[in-house]
Design a protein around this motif. Structure first.
Motif, PDB file in Angstrom:
ATOM      1  N   LEU B 152       0.833  -1.201   0.000  1.00  0.00           N
ATOM      2  CA  LEU B 152       0.000   0.000   0.000  1.00  0.00           C
ATOM      3  C   LEU B 152       0.871   1.255   0.000  1.00  0.00           C
ATOM      4  O   LEU B 152       0.562   2.243  -0.673  1.00  0.00           O
ATOM      5  N   ARG B 175      -4.293   7.571   0.753  1.00  0.00           N
ATOM      6  CA  ARG B 175      -4.613   6.254   1.287  1.00  0.00           C
ATOM      7  C   ARG B 175      -5.956   5.766   0.724  1.00  0.00           C
ATOM      8  O   ARG B 175      -6.098   4.611   0.330  1.00  0.00           O
ATOM      9  N   LEU B 176      -6.921   6.664   0.712  1.00  0.00           N
ATOM     10  CA  LEU B 176      -8.235   6.304   0.172  1.00  0.00           C
ATOM     11  C   LEU B 176      -8.122   5.920  -1.302  1.00  0.00           C
ATOM     12  O   LEU B 176      -8.702   4.918  -1.750  1.00  0.00           O
ATOM     13  N   GLU B 179      -6.718   2.470  -1.664  1.00  0.00           N
ATOM     14  CA  GLU B 179      -7.698   1.413  -1.358  1.00  0.00           C
ATOM     15  C   GLU B 179      -8.781   1.334  -2.429  1.00  0.00           C
ATOM     16  O   GLU B 179      -9.361   0.272  -2.654  1.00  0.00           O
ATOM     17  N   MET B 180      -9.043   2.456  -3.109  1.00  0.00           N
ATOM     18  CA  MET B 180     -10.016   2.426  -4.194  1.00  0.00           C
ATOM     19  C   MET B 180      -9.450   1.718  -5.429  1.00  0.00           C
ATOM     20  O   MET B 180     -10.199   1.238  -6.280  1.00  0.00           O
ATOM     21  N   LEU B 182      -6.950  -0.892  -5.067  1.00  0.00           N
ATOM     22  CA  LEU B 182      -6.702  -2.297  -4.717  1.00  0.00           C
ATOM     23  C   LEU B 182      -7.946  -3.011  -4.201  1.00  0.00           C
ATOM     24  O   LEU B 182      -8.080  -4.226  -4.373  1.00  0.00           O
ATOM     25  N   GLY B 183      -8.858  -2.273  -3.553  1.00  0.00           N
ATOM     26  CA  GLY B 183     -10.058  -2.897  -2.994  1.00  0.00           C
ATOM     27  C   GLY B 183     -10.921  -3.580  -4.052  1.00  0.00           C
ATOM     28  O   GLY B 183     -11.204  -4.776  -3.948  1.00  0.00           O
ATOM     29  N   VAL B 208     -10.418   6.382 -10.533  1.00  0.00           N
ATOM     30  CA  VAL B 208      -9.780   6.826  -9.290  1.00  0.00           C
ATOM     31  C   VAL B 208      -8.941   8.083  -9.519  1.00  0.00           C
ATOM     32  O   VAL B 208      -8.968   9.020  -8.713  1.00  0.00           O
ATOM     33  N   THR B 211     -10.884  11.205  -9.395  1.00  0.00           N
ATOM     34  CA  THR B 211     -11.462  11.669  -8.123  1.00  0.00           C
ATOM     35  C   THR B 211     -10.677  12.812  -7.522  1.00  0.00           C
ATOM     36  O   THR B 211     -11.154  13.491  -6.623  1.00  0.00           O
TER      37      THR B 211
END
Lengths: 212, 212
Positions: B152, B175-176, B179-180, B182-183, B208, B211
């Motif tokens: 990450l 960070r968000l 995660e957007m 890899l999630g 992403v 954003t």
């Protein structure tokens, strides 16, 4: 075959007479079995779960379970559907909330999902089933078809309503947006990379809604 | 204790003389053990994996494994780190590619991740370990600390570089965004809700990056 089309089976007979209501007793047994299955799979994992143990925990005979379900996977699938049906997110299973404010509605649903993931009664069985499905494609396919795909469809429906009233761009990829909401939430929950909070749910919704 | 400080241990002795090089032999054994551990965990799952079986598959004695690792979890952690190190995404483990084109760089990395997830040599052990970690918090914490958190961090570093040159907004939540990325990829892979493709990776990156 009965010649009397209105003959009631014991499982669907309405209350009446002096005997205990068989339909209610049947509902109670069914609920006890599903609750026992969820509790046990969270405790021992999918592989070690047995129909015998579920029957013992539920206080019913093994044959009662086999009368309704052919396998532990089938019990757990119904148990998970019941769990999802209990959840505030399912909203009576008729769809996600639609107040006209897309971000607010999605935040409400994702916050409720965060609360579920943080609740041991949901967390333990969902982890056990996700772990089992990760390495058992046949089990995963059943859960995806009956449980996950309908959940994803609820999100897509809500996003479609927003697109229809011009709150999302014409070309918005509703499936991708849905996975951008649920993927990061599930990732944090399952891999425990960071605490799951309402703030995270809110930030995720704001970011995803801003993409379209 | 030796009085000769420069005495070489067999494991670190350089090549020399006529005997087989002990350092190289040691490297080969180590690699064979890690490969055997990955193959076996994909075949039998984490719970059924034993040090004995790894030793037999690798063609080494059990004590050779215990000399280097205290447990199967420790073997698998190093095996996973080696697997991640082999992966094209890790790029020599010095960071993600940085050509100046953020979207192109992220697509390259996410496409490589898709290829890994679709490769049985990665898929099987990663599924087994993810499933084990889902229900074993202690194991999960070790994998998160040593494997996931550094991965990450690589994404956050690349996004930080982009932010530094004005390609992302000042307030972008790195960070968000990570995660957007890899999630949703991990969600599709693990839950098999839809096929994992390069097109999905590309669409995810575009969404992403938009954003922020």
């Amino acid at each position: 075959m009965s010649r009397t089309p209105h003959t009631k089976t014991p499982e669907t007979a309405p209350a009446g007479g002096k005997a205990p209501d068989p339909a209610r007793r049947s509902d109670r047994s069914r609920r006890a079995i599903l609750d026992a299955a969820l509790a046990l799979v969270g405790e021992v994992g999918y592989n070690k779960l047995t129909i015998e143990a579920i029957a013992a925990r539920a206080g019913v005979g093994k044959q009662t379970i086999y009368r309704w379900w052919p396998s532990k996977a089938a019990v757990l699938l119904d148990a998970s559907l019941a769990l999802a049906g209990d959840a505030p997110t399912a909203d009576g299973r008729t769809g996600l909330p639609d107040t006209g404010d897309l971000a607010a509605d999605l935040k409400q649903v994702l916050r409720a999902t965060v609360d579920e993931f943080n609740d041991p009664a949901y967390d333990a069985p969902l982890r056990a089933l996700t772990a089992a499905g990760a390495t058992d494609p046949e089990l995963a396919a059943r859960f995806t078809e009956r449980l996950l795909a309908p959940q994803l469809a609820l999100y897509e429906d809500r996003l479609r309503s927003a697109r229809a009233v011009g709150q999302l761009a014409e070309g918005a990829d509703l499936r991708l947006m849905t996975e951008m909401l649920l993927g990061p939430l599930t990732y944090r929950w399952l891999l425990r990379t960071a605490p799951l909070s309402h703030a995270f749910a809110d930030a995720l919704v704001d970011a995803v809604v801003a993409t379209a």
